[in-house]
Design a protein around this motif. Sequence first.
Motif, PDB file in Angstrom:
ATOM      1  N   ILE A   1       0.846  -1.206   0.000  1.00  9.85           N
ATOM      2  CA  ILE A   1       0.000   0.000   0.000  1.00  9.85           C
ATOM      3  C   ILE A   1       0.875   1.248   0.000  1.00  9.85           C
ATOM      4  CG2 ILE A   1      -1.614   1.347   1.403  1.00  9.85           C
ATOM      5  CD1 ILE A   1      -2.809  -1.378   2.304  1.00  9.85           C
ATOM      6  N   LYS A   2       1.867   1.265   0.881  1.00 15.55           N
ATOM      7  CA  LYS A   2       2.746   2.433   0.984  1.00 15.55           C
ATOM      8  C   LYS A   2       3.527   2.627  -0.320  1.00 15.55           C
ATOM      9  CE  LYS A   2       6.287   4.575   3.906  1.00 15.55           C
ATOM     10  NZ  LYS A   2       7.063   5.051   2.763  1.00 15.55           N
ATOM     11  N   TRP A   3       4.060   1.509  -0.846  1.00 10.82           N
ATOM     12  CA  TRP A   3       4.843   1.607  -2.074  1.00 10.82           C
ATOM     13  C   TRP A   3       3.986   2.101  -3.237  1.00 10.82           C
ATOM     14  CZ3 TRP A   3       5.179  -0.418  -7.011  1.00 10.82           C
ATOM     15  CH2 TRP A   3       6.409  -0.287  -7.665  1.00 10.82           C
ATOM     16  N   ASN A   4       2.801   1.563  -3.361  1.00  8.49           N
ATOM     17  CA  ASN A   4       1.922   1.983  -4.458  1.00  8.49           C
ATOM     18  C   ASN A   4       1.444   3.418  -4.273  1.00  8.49           C
ATOM     19  OD1 ASN A   4       1.346  -0.168  -6.541  1.00  8.49           O
ATOM     20  ND2 ASN A   4       1.024  -1.361  -4.685  1.00  8.49           N
ATOM     21  N   GLU A   5       1.233   3.831  -3.030  1.00  8.63           N
ATOM     22  CA  GLU A   5       0.869   5.232  -2.799  1.00  8.63           C
ATOM     23  C   GLU A   5       2.006   6.154  -3.214  1.00  8.63           C
ATOM     24  OE1 GLU A   5      -2.318   4.844   0.932  1.00  8.63           O
ATOM     25  OE2 GLU A   5      -0.189   5.184   1.332  1.00  8.63           O
TER      26      GLU A   5
ATOM     27  N   THR B   1      -1.621   7.896 -21.800  1.00  2.65           N
ATOM     28  CA  THR B   1      -2.460   6.716 -21.556  1.00  2.65           C
ATOM     29  C   THR B   1      -1.769   5.725 -20.639  1.00  2.65           C
ATOM     30  OG1 THR B   1      -3.521   6.968 -23.730  1.00  2.65           O
ATOM     31  CG2 THR B   1      -3.675   4.805 -22.664  1.00  2.65           C
ATOM     32  N   ILE B   2      -0.513   5.438 -20.931  1.00  2.00           N
ATOM     33  CA  ILE B   2       0.229   4.461 -20.139  1.00  2.00           C
ATOM     34  C   ILE B   2       0.390   4.940 -18.708  1.00  2.00           C
ATOM     35  CG2 ILE B   2       2.498   3.393 -19.844  1.00  2.00           C
ATOM     36  CD1 ILE B   2       2.604   3.241 -22.941  1.00  2.00           C
ATOM     37  N   LEU B   3       0.744   6.214 -18.516  1.00  2.50           N
ATOM     38  CA  LEU B   3       0.910   6.733 -17.152  1.00  2.50           C
ATOM     39  C   LEU B   3      -0.413   6.706 -16.394  1.00  2.50           C
ATOM     40  CD1 LEU B   3       3.344   9.733 -17.784  1.00  2.50           C
ATOM     41  CD2 LEU B   3       3.855   7.597 -16.590  1.00  2.50           C
ATOM     42  N   ASN B   4      -1.495   7.100 -17.063  1.00  5.15           N
ATOM     43  CA  ASN B   4      -2.808   7.077 -16.386  1.00  5.15           C
ATOM     44  C   ASN B   4      -3.240   5.649 -16.060  1.00  5.15           C
ATOM     45  OD1 ASN B   4      -3.651   9.861 -16.117  1.00  5.15           O
ATOM     46  ND2 ASN B   4      -3.764   9.936 -18.347  1.00  5.15           N
ATOM     47  N   GLU B   5      -2.998   4.722 -16.991  1.00  3.79           N
ATOM     48  CA  GLU B   5      -3.335   3.323 -16.722  1.00  3.79           C
ATOM     49  C   GLU B   5      -2.513   2.771 -15.569  1.00  3.79           C
ATOM     50  OE1 GLU B   5      -2.746   1.329 -20.400  1.00  3.79           O
ATOM     51  OE2 GLU B   5      -4.713   1.883 -21.236  1.00  3.79           O
ATOM     52  N   THR B   6      -1.255   3.164 -15.507  1.00  2.00           N
ATOM     53  CA  THR B   6      -0.395   2.693 -14.419  1.00  2.00           C
ATOM     54  C   THR B   6      -0.861   3.265 -13.086  1.00  2.00           C
ATOM     55  OG1 THR B   6       1.449   2.651 -15.994  1.00  2.00           O
ATOM     56  CG2 THR B   6       1.996   2.441 -13.660  1.00  2.00           C
ATOM     57  N   VAL B   7      -1.295   4.539 -13.101  1.00  2.00           N
ATOM     58  CA  VAL B   7      -1.857   5.131 -11.877  1.00  2.00           C
ATOM     59  C   VAL B   7      -3.118   4.374 -11.458  1.00  2.00           C
ATOM     60  CG1 VAL B   7      -3.022   7.171 -10.953  1.00  2.00           C
ATOM     61  CG2 VAL B   7      -0.880   7.429 -12.196  1.00  2.00           C
TER      62      VAL B   7
ATOM     63  N   SER C   1      -3.625   2.367  -8.090  1.00  2.00           N
ATOM     64  CA  SER C   1      -4.727   2.754  -7.202  1.00  2.00           C
ATOM     65  C   SER C   1      -5.632   1.558  -6.912  1.00  2.00           C
ATOM     66  CB  SER C   1      -5.543   3.881  -7.839  1.00  2.00           C
ATOM     67  OG  SER C   1      -4.743   5.025  -8.053  1.00  2.00           O
ATOM     68  N   GLU C   2      -5.879   0.762  -7.957  1.00  2.00           N
ATOM     69  CA  GLU C   2      -6.711  -0.427  -7.758  1.00  2.00           C
ATOM     70  C   GLU C   2      -6.031  -1.409  -6.813  1.00  2.00           C
ATOM     71  OE1 GLU C   2      -8.814  -3.991 -10.410  1.00  2.00           O
ATOM     72  OE2 GLU C   2      -7.768  -2.322 -11.399  1.00  2.00           O
ATOM     73  N   GLU C   3      -4.721  -1.562  -6.982  1.00  2.00           N
ATOM     74  CA  GLU C   3      -3.981  -2.463  -6.088  1.00  2.00           C
ATOM     75  C   GLU C   3      -3.994  -1.932  -4.659  1.00  2.00           C
ATOM     76  OE1 GLU C   3       0.337  -4.746  -5.880  1.00  2.00           O
ATOM     77  OE2 GLU C   3      -0.224  -3.589  -7.665  1.00  2.00           O
ATOM     78  N   ILE C   4      -3.927  -0.622  -4.511  1.00  2.00           N
ATOM     79  CA  ILE C   4      -4.010  -0.027  -3.169  1.00  2.00           C
ATOM     80  C   ILE C   4      -5.337  -0.387  -2.526  1.00  2.00           C
ATOM     81  CG2 ILE C   4      -4.243   2.159  -1.922  1.00  2.00           C
ATOM     82  CD1 ILE C   4      -2.197   3.331  -3.929  1.00  2.00           C
ATOM     83  N   GLU C   5      -6.431  -0.200  -3.277  1.00  2.00           N
ATOM     84  CA  GLU C   5      -7.752  -0.488  -2.722  1.00  2.00           C
ATOM     85  C   GLU C   5      -7.918  -1.971  -2.418  1.00  2.00           C
ATOM     86  OE1 GLU C   5      -9.987   1.722  -1.720  1.00  2.00           O
ATOM     87  OE2 GLU C   5      -8.427   3.155  -2.256  1.00  2.00           O
TER      88      GLU C   5
END
Length: 901
Positions: A606-610, A842-848, A852-856
Amino acid sequence: MTIDKQLISKRYYKTLTESGGSLHPIKLLGDLYMEEQKAEMADLSYIRFSQGEVYFHNRDYEAAIFKWENISNELEPWAKKNMADAYFELELLSTAEDIYQSIHTDSEVLKIEVLLQLFTLYVERGKLELAVKAIKDAVSLNPDYSNVTEIARLFFEEYQDWSHAVELAVKESVRTGEPQWFDILHAYVEQGRTKKMEPNDFGEVLHSLYKIDLVRFEGLTVSLWNSYKNSERYFPWLKEINHILLHKERSSAHSWHELSDLYQDTYDELINGKYLIREISYLMPNHLTNWIKIANPSHAIVASASTLAWSELFTSGIEPDTINRAERLLKQSTRNIDGLENGYGLFESIINWAMKNGMELGQRFGWMVKELLDLNAHHLLLAGIDGQGKEAFTRSIMDGKLAQERLSMAVMYKDNDVTEILEVSDEVIRKITDLTELQNQSQTLVQWKAPDPFLRTNGIALIDTPSMTSDNRFRNEVFQYLQFADSLLFILDAKELFSEKELEMIVKIREQAPELPIHFLLNSVEQEIIDLVSTRVHTYFPKIRIFAFSMNDRELAGLVNFIADMRNNRNLKEERLTKVHHTIRKTIKYLLERRVEMENSFIDSIKWNEDMVTKLTGAINQLSDLEEEKVRMIRRTFRKMTDEIRQELLGEVPKILQKCSELITEDSDLGKIHIKLNDEMNKRIHYYIEETLLPAFHQAFLNWIEEANREFEQSQLFLNEMCEGFNDLYGDEKIKLDCDFKLLGDWLRDADRLTRGSVQIEKENILLRFTPSQFLLKSAGRIFSSIPQNKGIIHNKYRQFIENEDYSHVSISISNQLFQPFELFERALDRDIQLFFKSPFTILNETVAEASEEIETNKESLHEMRVNPEAYRDPLTLFQLKLRQHEWMANAGEEISQYQG
């Protein structure tokens, strides 16, 4: 016949007519009536009552009612009841009901008869609720009254009023103790009529039946048990039946076959992981106590082991007497259960549970446990520092049936009817044909199965591990297979005479597998060397045997005897079972530890993905700034280029038009010269545009594209550096931010299209417009052209006009036509440059979004772990319970104290 029976059957009149002989009752009662009237204190009520009965039997209901209306003695309540019966026969049901309800009496018989009549009336009128109340009141008043309970039962069954039917059967069973009512209740249970009833509704009937008939008690209990399975009343039922049996003395006169089976099945169901421990903990002490009490011989060992296992893990709830009884039963039992198969089944269930919870334990791990079930092969693990000596020994006993190249992983040689080579790794178990593909895969085991007389005769499977070196001596694969081996044969280096390294390795092996039998093999037959090595070895390990072996001994007789001695007096099945149990215990411990690791990994993820979302969002903002900068810069340079070309056009067009004055000569027809001049002016403008302006414009366009390309390449370099930074963080080539350089090809095509070929510019009306100066010149030319002396003046005036005319409107008009496509191109630059950067965005937004999905997801998982820790911990605790149960069963028939944990 009693008076009540006479009144019920309307035969009271016989008490007055018994002496009448053969005369008709009407005649007799009439005579009595006339005689009674003569008396001074005449009492005609009894005679009238009797007359009403006779009229009733002869269907003269109106006459009967008339007689009964005038009864005023103690027979009045019965008279009212008879009147209501008459109205009932006349089908005047409402009147009958009113009369029945008006009757007040102290006679229990009359009350019941009225209730039964009301019951019949309500059934007739379809008033079933009132019918139920009437028949229930009758039963409550006197259930022993003739046929009243049977009438009630048949009514309830006919109208499928099962709640009242069951209630009646329960009450009558308890009240009468008659087998038929217990059987009726049992039939209702079997038909599923009792599923919606609360289990404690049957408490009293089961208590009663236990005293009367144990066979019927078991049958009814089993039926109720099965009916409540998979329902919301299942646990209340278990609580109720265990409460009932808890205080019952064990009966030696009855063997509980079905109920004993149910207790075992239910226990297995409760601990299979479907329920949390807190959901079953309040049930289990009584359940186990009763199971021990009623268990038949085939279940005694399981019931005892289960009870002892539960009491160890959950120390409260089970009485000491029950534990003592379980210990006695276990000691008296004979082991008749395949503990090894059961142990493997438990291990498989743990593996499957781990997989469902996202934790892989590895294919090799499960393969090793399954191999332990093969009791035909004694697993002999080879180890040693001397690689050449160990390999030579292996080759000598395997008769050269080994790979030519020494593999860097463990190899298990096993006798088999056909040759088969398996690769066994954490990821896969598969057949292979070429060993070369496994080179340098140290985390893989090769199982080499082939027909081998030596292995078959001696009943061994040989596990050869890579030799121990200074670099790997504490990470050597031998440590991975210590719990897999039945014996370990450590091959000594004859030159070293039991070196410090070898001693260090043996000590390490002893620490990790203290129960594993270790034997030494010395590749030497020189007695002096044997004595020296033996002395040194026995200094540290007095009981370890040393076998001196010569690689030249092709008969292998000594080795065969040595192996036979290793296997003698060994109970391989019990040892393997211990290994399986040990493996299960380690697996459960590992999974419990993994719980903490998983929680920490979720927190770290969570911390890493944030952090990554923050960095990626910053990168998106940087890219937005970069895009805006490039849009601004490229548009500015394009606008500068077109403005310069436009200014050149606006400056050159007037010059070209003014130079057209040279076309006016002395011979020019002044009346038509303006038409000729207008055509020539348009031609020269077109020629200038096609031959001079557009080629220059084309080159400027190309230069602009080249400059834009340099800007784009700088942007791509910046994005490549950004990619490299992110991919370093991800540890993978996850992000690739490639811009769309195809845009430049599109611009080159646009440059050719806009600056080459025929440019569509409409012909300008330069000298054909109706302006004052043009009007005067053209008029003068027509009027004075015929006068020779005036011709020269007019020519000069025309030339002066052409040379001095303001052509700005013409230049602007041509400029507007020529530059309109370029203006459209310029307007599209924003969109084009956005398309250039579209893929990186697109790639940066998809990666975000992915981060974010992985965080949730991780937050939800972490929340679930923290809110409901039992969902993970309890199944593992129950696996521990099952393991302890298996260990108790494995030690059945032995002294209990030495196995208590």
